[in-house]
Design an enzyme around this catalytic site. Structure first.
Site, PDB file in Angstrom:
ATOM      1  N   LYS A 185      32.840  41.260  28.209  1.00 22.78           N
ATOM      2  CA  LYS A 185      33.293  40.707  26.920  1.00 22.78           C
ATOM      3  C   LYS A 185      33.422  41.806  25.871  1.00 22.78           C
ATOM      4  O   LYS A 185      34.216  41.696  24.937  1.00 22.78           O
ATOM      5  CB  LYS A 185      32.384  39.574  26.458  1.00 22.78           C
ATOM      6  N   THR A 242      32.198  37.750  20.050  1.00 23.12           N
ATOM      7  CA  THR A 242      32.446  39.166  19.773  1.00 23.12           C
ATOM      8  C   THR A 242      33.918  39.485  19.534  1.00 23.12           C
ATOM      9  O   THR A 242      34.230  40.551  18.997  1.00 23.12           O
ATOM     10  CB  THR A 242      31.919  40.055  20.916  1.00 23.12           C
TER      11      THR A 242
END
Length: 320
Positions: A185, A242
Site C-alpha cells: 500500500k 495512505t
C-alpha cells in the site's frame, strides 16, 4: 504486562503511549541519545507535539531494558530491521517479536514477520499493521489494526494484551498477507501522491487506487497470502487511508515527486525501497505490476513523471 518497543520514532512512541495508558509498563528504546534525552526531560517526542508520555513509559538508549522484555514491538524502519535482529539475535531468542513496520527488505526480499522468522527462528513472530497514523493512536482516537500471528493461540493472547479502549485489534494467522498488504500500500500511496502532485485530479487518484489493489493482490497471492487478508484492514483499509491523507509520508513523497519539489531526505519513505523490491520480485515471478514498476523507475531516476504517466495512460485497453 511489561512490553518493550524498539524505535523511538512517531509510531513507536504512539504505541508506547496507548499501551501505557492501558496499564502496561513500557520500555521504549531509541537509538538516538539526543532524542532520549529530550523525551526524558520533556516527556514529549518532537514528532508528536502536545502528546505527553505517561509515567509508565521509560525511555532509554540502553538496549538492556528492552531486551529484558518477553514481548517486544519492533517499530524500526523495515530496511534496518534485519540489522537490528542480527545484532541482537541471541538476546531476542525465544521472545515474542511483533513487527510494527511495513516494507519488503531489499536484500532478503522478505516482509518483517518473515525476516523475524528467518533471523531469530526460536522467536514467535507476529505483525501489527493496518490503517493508522501515529498521531491518531497517541491522541486516543479510535483505530483498528490487524495482528497477524501464525500461532493462533498465541495470536489470541497478543490480541487481548495489545487491545485498548481505543485501539481495536483483529487477528489473523496469515502473516504473509498482512505484511504484504502493509508494504504494497505504501507503493500505491506514492503513486496516488504523484497523481495529485501532478494535478491529474481526484478521478485519476481513484483510478490508481482501484487498479493498484489488484496489483497488491496479484503479488500477495503469488507469495502464498490468503485473498481475504488483502481485503481487510491490513490491505484495502490501509490502502485507502495512505492514498488519501497528507499525514502519509509516502503520499507526501509522491506529491513532491509529482510537483517536481524537494522532499525531506531524513523522512523514512518505506514505499520507495519496497517498489524496487517488488519490481525484482515481479520480474522473477512473471507478474504484471505496472504501477509498482513506474514508482520503482521514478524513485530510482530511470524515468520522469511525464513519461511515467504517459506509459500508464497508453497501456492497452482490456476487460476489467
Amino acid at each position: 504486562m511489561k512490553i518493550g518497543i524498539a524505535g523511538g520514532g512517531a509510531f513507536g512512541t504512539a504505541l508506547s503511549v496507548a499501551l501505557a495508558l492501558d496499564g502496561n509498563d513500557v520500555r521504549l528504546w531509541a537509538r538516538s541519545e539526543a532524542a532520549v534525552k529530550q523525551m526524558c526531560e520533556t516527556r514529549q517526542n518532537g514528532k508528536l507535539p502536545d502528546v505527553l508520555l505517561p509515567d509508565r513509559v521509560s525511555v532509554s538508549s540502553d538496549i538492556a531494558p528492552l531486551l529484558g522484555c518477553d514481548t517486544i514491538l519492533l517499530a524500526t524502519p523495515a530496511q534496518t530491521l534485519p540489522e537490528f535482529l542480527g545484532t541482537h539475535a541471541e538476546a531476542l531468542s525465544g521472545k515474542t517479536l511483533i513487527a510494527a513496520c511495513k516494507g519488503i527488505d531489499l536484500k532478503r526480499m522478505t516482509g518483517p514477520a518473515s525476516t523475524i522468522a528467518d533471523l531469530v527462528p526460536s522467536a514467535t513472530p507476529a505483525m501489527l499493521t493496518g490503517p493508522s497514523f501515529a498521531a491518531d493512536i497517541a491522541r486516543g482516537l479510535p483505530t483498528a489494526l490487524t495482528l497477524a500471528c501464525a500461532d493462533e493461540e498465541h495470536g489470541e493472547t497478543l490480541q487481548n494484551a495489545l487491545s485498548t479502549a481505543t485501539l481495536r485489534i483483529y487477528r489473523t494467522t496469515d502473516t504473509v498477507g498482512a505484511e504484504l498488504g502493509g508494504a504494497l500500500k505504501n507503493v500505491m500511496a506514492i503513486a496516488a501522491g504523484i497523481a495529485m502532485g501532478a494535478r491529474l485530479g481526484e478521478s485519476a487518484r481513484a483510478a490508481l487506487i482501484t487498479r493498484g489493489f489488484p496489483e497488491m493482490q496479484r503479488l500477495a497471492l503469488a507469495l502464498g497470502a490468503q485473498p481475504e487478508t488483502l481485503s481487510g484492514l491490513s490491505g484495502l483499509g490501509d490502502l485507502v487511508l495512505t492514498c488519501t491523507s497528507e499525514q502519509s509520508r509516502n503520499y507526501r513523497f509522491g506529491s513532491a515527486l509529482g510537483r517536481g519539489a524537494d522532499f525531506d531526505q531524513s523522512t523514512t519513505v518505506e514505499g520507495a525501497a519496497t517498489a524496487r523490491a517488488v519490481q525484482l520480485l515481479a520480474a522473477k515471478l512473471g507478474l504484471d505490476m505496472p504501477i509498482c514498476n513506474v514508482v520503482a523507475d521514478l524513485t530510482t531516476g530511470k524515468t520522469d513523471v511525464s513519461t511515467a504517466l504517459n506509459a500508464l495512460l497508453s497501456r492497452p485497453l482490456k476487460e476489467e
